[in-house]
Design a protein around this motif. Structure first.
Motif, PDB file in Angstrom:
ATOM      1  N   ASP A 197      42.189  32.971  36.905  1.00 51.85           N
ATOM      2  CA  ASP A 197      41.889  34.207  36.791  1.00 51.85           C
ATOM      3  C   ASP A 197      40.583  34.680  35.913  1.00 51.85           C
ATOM      4  O   ASP A 197      40.496  35.811  35.841  1.00 51.85           O
ATOM      5  CB  ASP A 197      43.336  34.551  35.805  1.00 51.85           C
ATOM      6  CG  ASP A 197      44.456  34.644  36.231  1.00 51.85           C
ATOM      7  OD1 ASP A 197      45.619  34.394  35.552  1.00 51.85           O
ATOM      8  OD2 ASP A 197      44.573  34.624  37.690  1.00 51.85           O
ATOM      9  N   ASP A 200      37.415  37.180  37.458  1.00 49.46           N
ATOM     10  CA  ASP A 200      37.031  38.292  37.529  1.00 49.46           C
ATOM     11  C   ASP A 200      35.778  38.677  36.661  1.00 49.46           C
ATOM     12  O   ASP A 200      35.056  39.428  36.816  1.00 49.46           O
ATOM     13  CB  ASP A 200      38.231  39.111  36.843  1.00 49.46           C
ATOM     14  CG  ASP A 200      39.431  39.252  37.616  1.00 49.46           C
ATOM     15  OD1 ASP A 200      40.386  39.748  37.471  1.00 49.46           O
ATOM     16  OD2 ASP A 200      39.335  38.939  38.957  1.00 49.46           O
ATOM     17  N   ALA A 408      32.624  44.027  49.200  1.00 51.02           N
ATOM     18  CA  ALA A 408      33.932  43.817  48.669  1.00 51.02           C
ATOM     19  C   ALA A 408      34.388  42.320  49.055  1.00 51.02           C
ATOM     20  O   ALA A 408      33.617  42.026  50.114  1.00 51.02           O
ATOM     21  CB  ALA A 408      34.763  44.887  49.299  1.00 51.02           C
ATOM     22  N   TRP A 411      40.381  38.316  46.475  1.00 48.30           N
ATOM     23  CA  TRP A 411      40.247  37.098  45.391  1.00 48.30           C
ATOM     24  C   TRP A 411      41.729  37.132  44.897  1.00 48.30           C
ATOM     25  O   TRP A 411      42.234  38.443  44.286  1.00 48.30           O
ATOM     26  CB  TRP A 411      39.494  37.384  44.192  1.00 48.30           C
ATOM     27  CG  TRP A 411      39.623  35.998  43.467  1.00 48.30           C
ATOM     28  CD1 TRP A 411      39.864  36.254  42.006  1.00 48.30           C
ATOM     29  CD2 TRP A 411      39.253  34.832  43.662  1.00 48.30           C
ATOM     30  NE1 TRP A 411      40.140  35.023  41.576  1.00 48.30           N
ATOM     31  CE2 TRP A 411      39.454  34.084  42.493  1.00 48.30           C
ATOM     32  CE3 TRP A 411      38.436  34.134  44.768  1.00 48.30           C
ATOM     33  CZ2 TRP A 411      39.004  32.723  42.251  1.00 48.30           C
ATOM     34  CZ3 TRP A 411      38.054  32.831  44.580  1.00 48.30           C
ATOM     35  CH2 TRP A 411      38.451  32.056  43.247  1.00 48.30           C
ATOM     36  N   ASN A 414      44.157  40.047  45.990  1.00 52.32           N
ATOM     37  CA  ASN A 414      43.606  41.258  45.649  1.00 52.32           C
ATOM     38  C   ASN A 414      42.297  41.786  46.253  1.00 52.32           C
ATOM     39  O   ASN A 414      41.487  40.740  46.500  1.00 52.32           O
ATOM     40  CB  ASN A 414      43.298  41.685  44.055  1.00 52.32           C
ATOM     41  CG  ASN A 414      44.752  41.441  43.267  1.00 52.32           C
ATOM     42  OD1 ASN A 414      45.620  42.226  43.533  1.00 52.32           O
ATOM     43  ND2 ASN A 414      44.904  40.519  42.293  1.00 52.32           N
ATOM     44  N   ILE A 416      38.375  43.299  45.621  1.00 45.67           N
ATOM     45  CA  ILE A 416      37.425  43.688  44.347  1.00 45.67           C
ATOM     46  C   ILE A 416      36.380  44.234  45.210  1.00 45.67           C
ATOM     47  O   ILE A 416      35.905  43.661  46.235  1.00 45.67           O
ATOM     48  CB  ILE A 416      36.879  42.347  43.801  1.00 45.67           C
ATOM     49  CG1 ILE A 416      38.268  41.262  43.560  1.00 45.67           C
ATOM     50  CG2 ILE A 416      36.159  42.495  42.460  1.00 45.67           C
ATOM     51  CD1 ILE A 416      39.135  41.696  42.553  1.00 45.67           C
ATOM     52  N   GLU A 427      35.941  47.575  40.822  1.00 47.06           N
ATOM     53  CA  GLU A 427      37.547  47.944  40.733  1.00 47.06           C
ATOM     54  C   GLU A 427      38.134  46.662  41.605  1.00 47.06           C
ATOM     55  O   GLU A 427      37.720  46.193  42.390  1.00 47.06           O
ATOM     56  CB  GLU A 427      37.519  49.210  41.530  1.00 47.06           C
ATOM     57  CG  GLU A 427      36.948  50.481  40.703  1.00 47.06           C
ATOM     58  CD  GLU A 427      37.459  51.701  41.218  1.00 47.06           C
ATOM     59  OE1 GLU A 427      38.690  52.191  41.017  1.00 47.06           O
ATOM     60  OE2 GLU A 427      36.623  52.445  42.016  1.00 47.06           O
ATOM     61  N   LYS A 428      39.397  46.528  41.292  1.00 47.16           N
ATOM     62  CA  LYS A 428      40.229  45.866  41.855  1.00 47.16           C
ATOM     63  C   LYS A 428      41.564  46.659  42.250  1.00 47.16           C
ATOM     64  O   LYS A 428      42.046  47.351  41.485  1.00 47.16           O
ATOM     65  CB  LYS A 428      40.834  44.774  40.845  1.00 47.16           C
ATOM     66  CG  LYS A 428      41.803  43.661  41.481  1.00 47.16           C
ATOM     67  CD  LYS A 428      42.312  42.711  40.459  1.00 47.16           C
ATOM     68  CE  LYS A 428      43.253  43.086  39.213  1.00 47.16           C
ATOM     69  NZ  LYS A 428      43.643  42.128  38.443  1.00 47.16           N
ATOM     70  N   TYR A 429      41.791  46.307  43.653  1.00 45.14           N
ATOM     71  CA  TYR A 429      42.976  46.996  44.368  1.00 45.14           C
ATOM     72  C   TYR A 429      43.943  45.988  44.590  1.00 45.14           C
ATOM     73  O   TYR A 429      43.566  44.671  45.214  1.00 45.14           O
ATOM     74  CB  TYR A 429      42.518  47.581  45.610  1.00 45.14           C
ATOM     75  CG  TYR A 429      43.457  48.226  46.438  1.00 45.14           C
ATOM     76  CD1 TYR A 429      44.122  49.420  45.969  1.00 45.14           C
ATOM     77  CD2 TYR A 429      44.180  47.285  47.468  1.00 45.14           C
ATOM     78  CE1 TYR A 429      45.243  49.840  46.713  1.00 45.14           C
ATOM     79  CE2 TYR A 429      45.258  47.942  48.389  1.00 45.14           C
ATOM     80  CZ  TYR A 429      45.753  49.099  47.842  1.00 45.14           C
ATOM     81  OH  TYR A 429      46.892  49.800  48.611  1.00 45.14           O
ATOM     82  N   SER A 430      45.124  46.166  44.276  1.00 44.08           N
ATOM     83  CA  SER A 430      46.275  45.570  44.428  1.00 44.08           C
ATOM     84  C   SER A 430      47.289  46.034  45.612  1.00 44.08           C
ATOM     85  O   SER A 430      47.942  46.987  45.351  1.00 44.08           O
ATOM     86  CB  SER A 430      47.049  45.559  43.111  1.00 44.08           C
ATOM     87  OG  SER A 430      48.304  44.961  43.452  1.00 44.08           O
ATOM     88  N   TRP A 436      44.781  50.936  42.053  1.00 43.28           N
ATOM     89  CA  TRP A 436      43.303  50.601  41.634  1.00 43.28           C
ATOM     90  C   TRP A 436      43.102  50.338  40.187  1.00 43.28           C
ATOM     91  O   TRP A 436      43.777  51.110  39.494  1.00 43.28           O
ATOM     92  CB  TRP A 436      42.280  51.258  42.301  1.00 43.28           C
ATOM     93  CG  TRP A 436      42.200  51.449  43.681  1.00 43.28           C
ATOM     94  CD1 TRP A 436      42.654  52.197  44.464  1.00 43.28           C
ATOM     95  CD2 TRP A 436      40.968  50.722  44.214  1.00 43.28           C
ATOM     96  NE1 TRP A 436      42.408  52.022  45.590  1.00 43.28           N
ATOM     97  CE2 TRP A 436      41.308  50.877  45.585  1.00 43.28           C
ATOM     98  CE3 TRP A 436      40.331  49.789  44.059  1.00 43.28           C
ATOM     99  CZ2 TRP A 436      40.610  50.358  46.641  1.00 43.28           C
ATOM    100  CZ3 TRP A 436      39.384  49.162  45.053  1.00 43.28           C
ATOM    101  CH2 TRP A 436      39.674  49.508  46.392  1.00 43.28           C
ATOM    102  N   TRP A 439      37.551  47.055  36.329  1.00 43.62           N
ATOM    103  CA  TRP A 439      37.153  45.956  35.219  1.00 43.62           C
ATOM    104  C   TRP A 439      36.373  46.621  34.278  1.00 43.62           C
ATOM    105  O   TRP A 439      35.523  47.429  34.209  1.00 43.62           O
ATOM    106  CB  TRP A 439      36.121  44.800  36.176  1.00 43.62           C
ATOM    107  CG  TRP A 439      37.044  44.208  36.896  1.00 43.62           C
ATOM    108  CD1 TRP A 439      38.573  44.226  37.243  1.00 43.62           C
ATOM    109  CD2 TRP A 439      36.557  42.971  37.689  1.00 43.62           C
ATOM    110  NE1 TRP A 439      38.948  43.058  38.181  1.00 43.62           N
ATOM    111  CE2 TRP A 439      37.602  42.467  38.243  1.00 43.62           C
ATOM    112  CE3 TRP A 439      35.345  42.529  37.735  1.00 43.62           C
ATOM    113  CZ2 TRP A 439      37.437  41.431  39.390  1.00 43.62           C
ATOM    114  CZ3 TRP A 439      35.107  41.470  38.850  1.00 43.62           C
ATOM    115  CH2 TRP A 439      36.296  41.011  39.297  1.00 43.62           C
TER     116      TRP A 439
END
Length: 455
Positions: A197, A200, A408, A411, A414, A416, A427-430, A436, A439
């Motif tokens: 983790d 990031d 992009a 990871w 997700n 990134i 930004e992180k997209y799930s 979104w 960070w």
């Protein structure tokens, strides 16, 4: 306060070994060592205070020394009688612990000097941990200096799990060899289960800036070992003219290797690495948008031409799913961004058209996740999912910020996306929640940074 143990006449050691006038036994585990109280009190603050106190040990004939092993205890008594001790890599940590317990500053100094003179790539990180644990500032400085100067060798040691994150960041900032940072971070991440983790907040160290419109492809392995990371750079602009020159950088050999040139000089092209082949698609040469595509076999180092694209294109997005090279959008003519999608079967060697994107994506990026392709970012804050098996598109929640020419990657399931020409936001997209999040970490600068990472 006593800090130095000086050499006593050998007669005292001989008397102890002969059992003459001894008046106390020190017990280390199962080992009993006969001693003279006056010698112990005269050479060690710990015993001096003990024998002058009202503690039971002050009058006892036997004192149990908890937490000190028999071998360490025998060495300590010899040190108190002679001022000499045999320090090894195996007993250094036990001697440090004992020196702290017994207030033996002179012994601690001897161990520190030993560790300073015996630091190498295999024990650097454990030495740094000991220096921090026992507050040995000089040893800590030496260990950090060694780490900074021998970053590559330490990467291959089995001690990476001992490296603290602050030391990792400090080392990355101090080390000018940008090409080694990726492998170093990967080794650190996989050295302990709880570290995945942390990517990031460390990923900014894995970004390399593209220059002159060339395309940079980075190949990595984040499995059990970091195997020969390579950087491949091709094309771009040289003295105002499109270039066909290609190079690869081998991190382990620490040198650039010239590759065979592309058939066609180009810039503003796109590239992707797959199954040890480098694919180059489209681009511009002499103000002409190209329909050509090429592949380089990285083993034979031979280029081959692919069948021409159905139409010229540059600045397109690429993805490969199930041995199919997919080309998304790009510029076709006069700065017009198109929504066309074409697919090249790497086995059958033929092009076919697929369902168009929901919208043109100016300066977007493509990533693959679970056999789907996601087109994200760009000027219009695009986020769309392509299902190659169904030839269908799904429009998803848009990013919060514009990421024109922001790279992009995927990871931990997700997506990134990093900065872009107009902002430094990450930004992180799930995909599981279609949301979104921003960070706290920012890109070091605005700009159209590009990279392709194979993890």
């Amino acid at each position: 306060m006593m800090q130095a143990v000086t050499s006593l006449p050998d007669i005292f050691l001989q008397m102890r070994e002969a059992g003459e006038f001894v008046d106390i036994n020190l017990v280390f585990g199962e080992q009993r060592v006969s001693c003279h109280k006056v010698i112990l009190a005269g050479t060690c603050d710990y015993f001096h205070r003990m024998f002058l106190s009202d503690m039971l040990e002050s009058t006892a004939k036997e004192v149990t020394m908890k937490d000190i092993s028999a071998s360490t205890g025998v060495s300590l008594v010899h040190f108190l009688y002679t001022g000499r001790i045999n320090i090894t890599s195996q007993n250094a940590q036990d001697l440090l612990a004992a020196s702290e317990m017994l207030l033996l500053g002179s012994l601690k100094q001897k161990v520190e000097e030993f560790l300073r003179s015996n630091t190498d790539s295999m024990n650097c990180l454990s030495t740094l941990s000991l220096a921090r644990l026992y507050d040995m500032k000089t040893l800590m400085e030496d260990a950090k200096k060694f780490l900074h100067e021998h970053m590559r060798e330490v990467t291959d040691s089995e001690e990476m799990h001992l490296l603290q994150e602050d030391d990792l960041i400090e080392t990355l900032e101090a080390n000018a060899s940008q090409e080694h940072k990726f492998c170093f971070i990967q080794k650190w991440i996989r050295s302990a289960d709880a570290r995945t983790d942390r990517f990031d907040d460390l990923v900014q160290h894995e970004i390399l800036k593209e220059k002159c419109g060339s395309v940079l492809t980075i190949k990595f392995n984040i499995g059990n070992r970091c195997r020969s990371p390579q950087f491949s750079v091709g094309g771009g602009i040289s003295k105002g003219t499109a270039s066909a020159v290609c190079y690869s950088y081998d991190v382990h050999d620490n040198k650039w290797n010239e590759l065979p040139p592309m058939f066609t000089a180009r810039n503003q092209h796109s590239s992707i690495f797959y199954n040890n082949h480098l694919y180059i698609v489209g681009g511009i040469n002499s103000n002409t948008i190209l329909d050509s595509a090429e592949e380089l076999d990285m083993e034979s180092l031979r280029w081959s031409r692919l069948p021409p694209l159905p139409h010229p294109v540059c600045q397109t997005c690429l993805a490969i799913v199930s041995d199919n090279l997919q080309v998304f959008g790009g510029i076709q003519s006069k700065s017009t961004w198109i929504d066309d999608v074409w697919e090249f079967d790497l086995n059958e060697r033929v092009w076919q058209q697929r369902a168009p994107m929901p919208e043109g994506c100016e300066g977007g990026a493509a990533v693959c996740l679970d056999d789907h392709v996601y087109i994200v970012g760009g000027k219009n804050r695009t986020c769309a999912q392509f299902n190659p098996s169904q030839d269908t598109w799904t429009s998803l929640q848009r990013p919060q910020f514009t990421h024109r020419f922001g790279p992009a990657l995927v990871w931990n399931k997700n997506i990134i996306i990093f900065g872009g020409e107009e902002n430094k936001t990450i930004e992180k997209y799930s995909p599981s929640t279609d949301t979104w999040s921003e960070w706290m970490l920012k890109m070091p600068t605005k700009g159209g940074m590009r990279f392709v990472v194979k993890i």
